[in-house]
Motif scaffolding. Structure first.
Motif, PDB file in Angstrom:
ATOM      1  N   ILE A  28       0.855  -1.188   0.000  1.00 45.16           N
ATOM      2  CA  ILE A  28       0.000   0.000   0.000  1.00 45.16           C
ATOM      3  C   ILE A  28       0.888   1.235   0.000  1.00 45.16           C
ATOM      4  O   ILE A  28       1.785   1.359   0.825  1.00 45.16           O
ATOM      5  N   GLU A  29       0.638   2.130  -0.938  1.00 46.97           N
ATOM      6  CA  GLU A  29       1.379   3.383  -0.984  1.00 46.97           C
ATOM      7  C   GLU A  29       0.467   4.504  -0.485  1.00 46.97           C
ATOM      8  O   GLU A  29      -0.564   4.777  -1.069  1.00 46.97           O
ATOM      9  N   VAL A  30       0.853   5.117   0.617  1.00 51.07           N
ATOM     10  CA  VAL A  30       0.087   6.228   1.186  1.00 51.07           C
ATOM     11  C   VAL A  30       0.729   7.519   0.691  1.00 51.07           C
ATOM     12  O   VAL A  30       1.917   7.740   0.914  1.00 51.07           O
ATOM     13  N   PRO A  31      -0.039   8.374   0.002  1.00 53.83           N
ATOM     14  CA  PRO A  31       0.523   9.633  -0.472  1.00 53.83           C
ATOM     15  C   PRO A  31       1.074  10.468   0.686  1.00 53.83           C
ATOM     16  O   PRO A  31       0.507  10.471   1.787  1.00 53.83           O
ATOM     17  N   ALA A  32       2.164  11.137   0.450  1.00 57.42           N
ATOM     18  CA  ALA A  32       2.848  11.902   1.502  1.00 57.42           C
ATOM     19  C   ALA A  32       1.940  12.949   2.136  1.00 57.42           C
ATOM     20  O   ALA A  32       1.996  13.161   3.349  1.00 57.42           O
ATOM     21  N   ASP A  33       1.073  13.579   1.341  1.00 53.04           N
ATOM     22  CA  ASP A  33       0.212  14.621   1.895  1.00 53.04           C
ATOM     23  C   ASP A  33      -0.910  14.054   2.760  1.00 53.04           C
ATOM     24  O   ASP A  33      -1.516  14.776   3.544  1.00 53.04           O
ATOM     25  N   LEU A  34      -1.183  12.755   2.667  1.00 51.07           N
ATOM     26  CA  LEU A  34      -2.223  12.120   3.473  1.00 51.07           C
ATOM     27  C   LEU A  34      -1.663  11.296   4.634  1.00 51.07           C
ATOM     28  O   LEU A  34      -2.413  10.882   5.509  1.00 51.07           O
ATOM     29  N   LYS A  35      -0.365  11.056   4.616  1.00 53.34           N
ATOM     30  CA  LYS A  35       0.226  10.145   5.592  1.00 53.34           C
ATOM     31  C   LYS A  35       0.005  10.595   7.033  1.00 53.34           C
ATOM     32  O   LYS A  35      -0.273   9.779   7.907  1.00 53.34           O
ATOM     33  N   GLY A  36       0.104  11.876   7.306  1.00 56.86           N
ATOM     34  CA  GLY A  36      -0.081  12.366   8.675  1.00 56.86           C
ATOM     35  C   GLY A  36      -1.449  12.019   9.232  1.00 56.86           C
ATOM     36  O   GLY A  36      -1.573  11.539  10.363  1.00 56.86           O
ATOM     37  N   GLY A  37      -2.485  12.226   8.454  1.00 59.12           N
ATOM     38  CA  GLY A  37      -3.843  11.922   8.896  1.00 59.12           C
ATOM     39  C   GLY A  37      -4.089  10.429   9.033  1.00 59.12           C
ATOM     40  O   GLY A  37      -4.706   9.970   9.993  1.00 59.12           O
ATOM     41  N   VAL A  38      -3.607   9.663   8.063  1.00 63.03           N
ATOM     42  CA  VAL A  38      -3.779   8.213   8.111  1.00 63.03           C
ATOM     43  C   VAL A  38      -3.010   7.643   9.303  1.00 63.03           C
ATOM     44  O   VAL A  38      -3.509   6.766  10.019  1.00 63.03           O
ATOM     45  N   LEU A  39      -1.821   8.137   9.532  1.00 57.87           N
ATOM     46  CA  LEU A  39      -1.007   7.674  10.656  1.00 57.87           C
ATOM     47  C   LEU A  39      -1.667   8.024  11.991  1.00 57.87           C
ATOM     48  O   LEU A  39      -1.666   7.213  12.918  1.00 57.87           O
ATOM     49  N   ALA A  40      -2.273   9.190  12.092  1.00 59.16           N
ATOM     50  CA  ALA A  40      -2.979   9.567  13.326  1.00 59.16           C
ATOM     51  C   ALA A  40      -4.155   8.625  13.571  1.00 59.16           C
ATOM     52  O   ALA A  40      -4.396   8.196  14.707  1.00 59.16           O
ATOM     53  N   GLY A  41      -4.884   8.293  12.523  1.00 59.43           N
ATOM     54  CA  GLY A  41      -5.979   7.336  12.660  1.00 59.43           C
ATOM     55  C   GLY A  41      -5.488   5.964  13.062  1.00 59.43           C
ATOM     56  O   GLY A  41      -6.091   5.285  13.896  1.00 59.43           O
ATOM     57  N   TYR A  42      -4.367   5.543  12.490  1.00 55.12           N
ATOM     58  CA  TYR A  42      -3.777   4.252  12.826  1.00 55.12           C
ATOM     59  C   TYR A  42      -3.374   4.211  14.303  1.00 55.12           C
ATOM     60  O   TYR A  42      -3.645   3.236  15.001  1.00 55.12           O
ATOM     61  N   ARG A  43      -2.754   5.289  14.775  1.00 56.66           N
ATOM     62  CA  ARG A  43      -2.358   5.350  16.192  1.00 56.66           C
ATOM     63  C   ARG A  43      -3.582   5.264  17.094  1.00 56.66           C
ATOM     64  O   ARG A  43      -3.576   4.597  18.125  1.00 56.66           O
ATOM     65  N   GLY A  44      -4.649   5.971  16.712  1.00 51.42           N
ATOM     66  CA  GLY A  44      -5.877   5.931  17.504  1.00 51.42           C
ATOM     67  C   GLY A  44      -6.465   4.539  17.576  1.00 51.42           C
ATOM     68  O   GLY A  44      -6.869   4.074  18.650  1.00 51.42           O
ATOM     69  N   LEU A  45      -6.508   3.858  16.445  1.00 49.93           N
ATOM     70  CA  LEU A  45      -7.029   2.485  16.430  1.00 49.93           C
ATOM     71  C   LEU A  45      -6.149   1.556  17.249  1.00 49.93           C
ATOM     72  O   LEU A  45      -6.641   0.673  17.952  1.00 49.93           O
ATOM     73  N   ARG A  46      -4.841   1.759  17.161  1.00 50.42           N
ATOM     74  CA  ARG A  46      -3.901   0.952  17.939  1.00 50.42           C
ATOM     75  C   ARG A  46      -4.121   1.147  19.432  1.00 50.42           C
ATOM     76  O   ARG A  46      -4.158   0.189  20.205  1.00 50.42           O
ATOM     77  N   ASP A  47      -4.313   2.387  19.842  1.00 51.61           N
ATOM     78  CA  ASP A  47      -4.543   2.696  21.253  1.00 51.61           C
ATOM     79  C   ASP A  47      -5.871   2.120  21.743  1.00 51.61           C
ATOM     80  O   ASP A  47      -5.956   1.565  22.839  1.00 51.61           O
ATOM     81  N   MET A  48      -6.919   2.245  20.920  1.00 58.22           N
ATOM     82  CA  MET A  48      -8.222   1.696  21.307  1.00 58.22           C
ATOM     83  C   MET A  48      -8.174   0.179  21.417  1.00 58.22           C
ATOM     84  O   MET A  48      -8.758  -0.412  22.332  1.00 58.22           O
ATOM     85  N   THR A  49      -7.465  -0.463  20.501  1.00 58.16           N
ATOM     86  CA  THR A  49      -7.338  -1.916  20.550  1.00 58.16           C
ATOM     87  C   THR A  49      -6.646  -2.348  21.832  1.00 58.16           C
ATOM     88  O   THR A  49      -7.073  -3.296  22.494  1.00 58.16           O
TER      89      THR A  49
END
Length: 97
Positions: A41-62
């Motif tokens: 999966i290639e995440v565009p650089a301009d979207l990576k910050g938002g996607v990464l923040a969502g990933y961290r949130g899901l990781r924390d909730m899990t």
């Protein structure tokens, strides 16, 4: 005399000691990069910050949900069954029974 790379490593190490949250964030980013790379999966650089923040949130909730005690162990429901029992067709209550 230390090289620029060595100085940068020392600064990064001292920052990690001072700010453990930064270490956790960089670990999450490294994990995210490894997962997306493995899946192709290639995440565009301009979207990576938002996607990464969502990933961290899901990781924390899990992690939080894995630590939740549901209280089902040892308890019974209104029919005297514990949470681990499997119901069959004969276990259902029938009107007038």
């Amino acid at each position: 005399m230390a090289t620029d790379d060595a100085r940068a490593a020392l600064v990064a190490d001292s920052a990690a000691v001072v700010n453990p949250a930064a270490v956790a964030e960089s670990a999450a980013e490294a994990e995210f990069d490894a997962l997306t790379g493995r899946l192709g999966i290639e995440v565009p650089a301009d979207l990576k910050g938002g996607v990464l923040a969502g990933y961290r949130g899901l990781r924390d909730m899990t992690a939080l949900l894995r630590g939740v005690e549901t209280g089902r162990a040892g308890r019974t429901d209104q029919h005297g069954r514990t949470g681990g029992e499997t119901l069959t067709g004969d276990d259902e209550e029938r009107p007038g029974a």
